[in-house]
Enzyme design. Structure first.
Site, short mmCIF file in Angstrom:
data_model
loop_
_atom_site.label_atom_id
_atom_site.label_comp_id
_atom_site.label_asym_id
_atom_site.label_seq_id
_atom_site.Cartn_x
_atom_site.Cartn_y
_atom_site.Cartn_z
N HIS A 135 0.84 -1.20 0.00
CA HIS A 135 0.00 0.00 0.00
C HIS A 135 0.89 1.26 0.00
O HIS A 135 0.63 2.21 -0.74
CB HIS A 135 -0.92 -0.04 1.23
CG HIS A 135 -1.79 1.16 1.41
ND1 HIS A 135 -3.17 1.10 1.37
CD2 HIS A 135 -1.49 2.47 1.66
CE1 HIS A 135 -3.66 2.32 1.56
NE2 HIS A 135 -2.66 3.16 1.75
N GLU A 136 1.93 1.25 0.83
CA GLU A 136 2.79 2.44 0.94
C GLU A 136 3.67 2.62 -0.30
O GLU A 136 3.89 3.75 -0.75
CB GLU A 136 3.66 2.38 2.21
CG GLU A 136 2.89 2.30 3.53
CD GLU A 136 1.71 3.26 3.63
OE1 GLU A 136 1.78 4.37 3.08
OE2 GLU A 136 0.69 2.87 4.26
NI NI Z 1 -2.41 5.17 2.22
#
Ligand code: NI
Length: 171
Positions: A135-136
């Site tokens: 996600h990051e």
């Molecule tokens: Ni985020």
């Protein structure tokens, strides 16, 4: 140190190209410390530099969250391999407040990254750790989790997203 302001969807910086960190000066540990404070204050489990308006390839991740764990940082992270098995799980994002959705991602990944001293590491991550890192790293590639939702779900949240985007552009 005060927490930094979180950029929400609609802010240009979230959709801009990020730059590799080349010099590991004193500002890097300071900035990372500030990212961690901001992440904890906002009840986040991961944070990427563009979310605080900085276009460098830096992320912080609450590692081993289920076992309490600790917050780790990764500089210039790159996912170098994915396993074939995927899992769908619910995600949210500090930059997209009030919206969650199911995102399918590989269960295991291998990541190459640098630490605060510039030393390179290659490590495998699985489960929630792998999900947060993906996600990051998406943030560093101008991608938000809402881009990965099903077409039906994106239709459902369309108006909410538009409102968030208008608000971010005005603010
Ligand atoms: Ni985020």
């Amino acid at each position: 140190m005060d927490p930094m302001e979180i950029m929400t969807i609609g802010k240009k910086v979230l959709r801009e190209e990020t730059e590799k960190v080349q010099e590991f000066g004193q500002d890097i540990p300071e900035f990372i410390e500030n990212m961690k404070i901001t992440m904890v204050e906002s009840n986040g489990i991961g944070l990427a530099a563009p979310q605080v308006g900085d276009s460098r390839k830096i992320i912080t991740v609450h590692y081993d969250l289920e076992k309490k764990g600790k917050i780790i940082e990764m500089i210039n992270p790159e996912i170098i391999s994915f396993c074939d098995e995927n899992e769908k799980s619910e995600e949210g994002c500090l930059s997209v407040p009030g919206i969650t959705g199911m995102v399918e991602r590989p269960l295991e990944i291998e990541v190459r990254y640098q630490d605060i001293d510039g030393n390179e590491h290659v490590r495998e991550f699985s489960g929630l750790n792998a999900r947060i890192i993906q996600h990051e790293v998406d943030h560093l590639n101008k991608t938000l989790f809402v881009d990965r939702l099903s077409y039906a779900k994106r239709l459902m949240i369309k108006n909410k997203l538009r409102k968030l985007e208008e608000k971010a552009r005005q603010g």
